[in-house]
Scaffold this active site. Sequence first.
Site, mmCIF file in Angstrom:
data_model
loop_
_atom_site.group_PDB
_atom_site.id
_atom_site.type_symbol
_atom_site.label_atom_id
_atom_site.label_comp_id
_atom_site.label_asym_id
_atom_site.label_seq_id
_atom_site.Cartn_x
_atom_site.Cartn_y
_atom_site.Cartn_z
ATOM 1 N N GLN A 37 61.779 22.286 21.033
ATOM 2 C CA GLN A 37 60.526 21.547 21.249
ATOM 3 C C GLN A 37 60.329 21.129 22.701
ATOM 4 O O GLN A 37 59.208 20.755 23.087
ATOM 5 C CB GLN A 37 60.482 20.299 20.344
ATOM 6 C CG GLN A 37 60.490 20.598 18.865
ATOM 7 C CD GLN A 37 59.203 21.259 18.371
ATOM 8 O OE1 GLN A 37 58.143 21.152 18.983
ATOM 9 N NE2 GLN A 37 59.290 21.953 17.250
ATOM 10 N N LYS A 71 57.370 29.134 20.178
ATOM 11 C CA LYS A 71 56.853 27.775 20.406
ATOM 12 C C LYS A 71 56.415 27.593 21.861
ATOM 13 O O LYS A 71 55.882 26.559 22.233
ATOM 14 C CB LYS A 71 57.922 26.746 20.045
ATOM 15 C CG LYS A 71 58.285 26.759 18.562
ATOM 16 C CD LYS A 71 59.273 25.669 18.228
ATOM 17 C CE LYS A 71 60.007 25.906 16.939
ATOM 18 N NZ LYS A 71 59.324 25.451 15.732
ATOM 19 N N CYS A 127 61.876 20.351 8.027
ATOM 20 C CA CYS A 127 63.273 20.823 8.164
ATOM 21 C C CYS A 127 64.175 19.727 8.708
ATOM 22 O O CYS A 127 65.134 19.999 9.447
ATOM 23 C CB CYS A 127 63.372 22.077 9.034
ATOM 24 S SG CYS A 127 62.492 23.473 8.371
HETATM 25 N N1 PMP Z 1 65.120 23.061 16.298
HETATM 26 C C1 PMP Z 1 63.959 22.408 16.383
HETATM 27 C C2 PMP Z 1 63.908 21.062 17.021
HETATM 28 C C3 PMP Z 1 62.795 23.002 15.892
HETATM 29 O O1 PMP Z 1 61.633 22.351 15.979
HETATM 30 C C4 PMP Z 1 62.863 24.282 15.306
HETATM 31 C C5 PMP Z 1 61.629 24.947 14.750
HETATM 32 N N2 PMP Z 1 60.852 24.114 13.944
HETATM 33 C C6 PMP Z 1 64.104 24.916 15.265
HETATM 34 C C7 PMP Z 1 65.211 24.279 15.763
HETATM 35 C C8 PMP Z 1 64.264 26.284 14.670
HETATM 36 O O2 PMP Z 1 63.550 27.210 15.416
HETATM 37 P P1 PMP Z 1 63.324 28.703 14.874
HETATM 38 O O3 PMP Z 1 62.774 28.566 13.489
HETATM 39 O O4 PMP Z 1 62.329 29.274 15.842
HETATM 40 O O5 PMP Z 1 64.634 29.394 14.902
#
Ligand code: PMP
Length: 408
Positions: A205, A228, A366
């Site tokens: 982030q 992102k 998540c």
């Molecule tokens: N860490 C953080 C703080 C996140 O916001 C995210 C995505 N929501 C992830 C890890 C995982 O990223 P990715 O799904 O692109 O592997």
Amino acid sequence: MTKVFNVAKVREDFPILKREVNGKTLVYLDNGATAQKPQTVIDALTKYYTHENSNIHRGVHTLSQEATSAYELTREKIQGFINAPEKESVIFTKGTTDGINLLAFSLGRDFVQEGDEIIISAMEHHSNIVPWQMLCEQKKAVLKVAPINQRGEIILEEYKKLLNPKTKLVSIVHISNTLGTINPIQEMIAMAHEVGAKFIVDAAQSAPHLKIDVQALDCDFMVFSMHKVFGPTGVGFLYGKKELLEVIPPYQGGGDMIKTVTFEKTTYNELPHKFEAGTPNIAAGIATSAAIDYMNQLDWNAVHLHEKELLDYATAQLKLIDGLRIIGEAKEKASVISFVIDGVHPYDVGVIIDKMGIAVRTGHHCTQPLMDWFKIPGTIRASFAFYNTKEEVDLLVVALKRALQMLR
Ligand code: PMP
């Protein structure tokens, strides 16, 4: 003099922002989940498949050499983007999750032993919890969790108490995807180094919001996802200090990561290829260059001011809504706002405001242990990018009020 940020002009670069959803112009406030892409990134993907498509690091033919050069140029651009000392320290991955799993496997194998300790925090994403739990189970190591306060900030004194010579790894999120908290990562890294622990930064982030400098932070490893950061899906990066990447074993075996193979023994390729087995997402890797170019041409002082204004304005406007409570009120905060509203479920609110063209995220984001800590099932989350506007905040507020009239 600070340049005025021309948000209308910036929005022109993102074609999706012109589309309608359910008969209304899209108000996209789910940038924490994934950011929209500028036309230049979309064009780069098309250009690759139209003109350059071929495998990399293998062929002697022109197409393969062109694709290899373009792919390797991205590595150099990422090196600049995070200020890595050399390009060999920049490893292509599938994304943040992939990067953390790589580290849990490769660092975990020799570096973590029975009784060792790994520290994470109470606000971690599942991708920065589960791989460490799996490693701890396998190695009989111990997972420790740095607690937070009611504002959603890591309590540094408590974190300090957890650090000891048994601490091998600390893996902490730079900016919380749920709370928006910007953690004092530089200070936390220095504290971890005092006990000899290695520090991993989850920059998923922060990469889209902050200027990243891995050398100034002195982190041992950093991971993030390009989707992102206004880039394509399916590609991300792991930065590691070269001396550490050199000694840890590869994650996956296969093509490209080898120097020589016989049935008796394989020798591994040099960095960074040692960690890059198999054909990667070449198109996304190449189009990442366009995303980094886009980031680099923005006036980041102006972007920061604009995002801060959005955060402050949205926070003030949302707080005026009857029964609305913001989850996460850290002093240092990025433009991510989670909230709950008395008497209504986040999911129902999300579904209703989608009918008005507004895209927010609802649920646990998540971060289930964090939701448990706040004793809530989930939140509604509005996460802003530099292309969002105050008018969109107003539309969100109107939509929320209408949803509440329907639900209460
Ligand atoms: N860490 C953080 C703080 C996140 O916001 C995210 C995505 N929501 C992830 C890890 C995982 O990223 P990715 O799904 O692109 O592997």
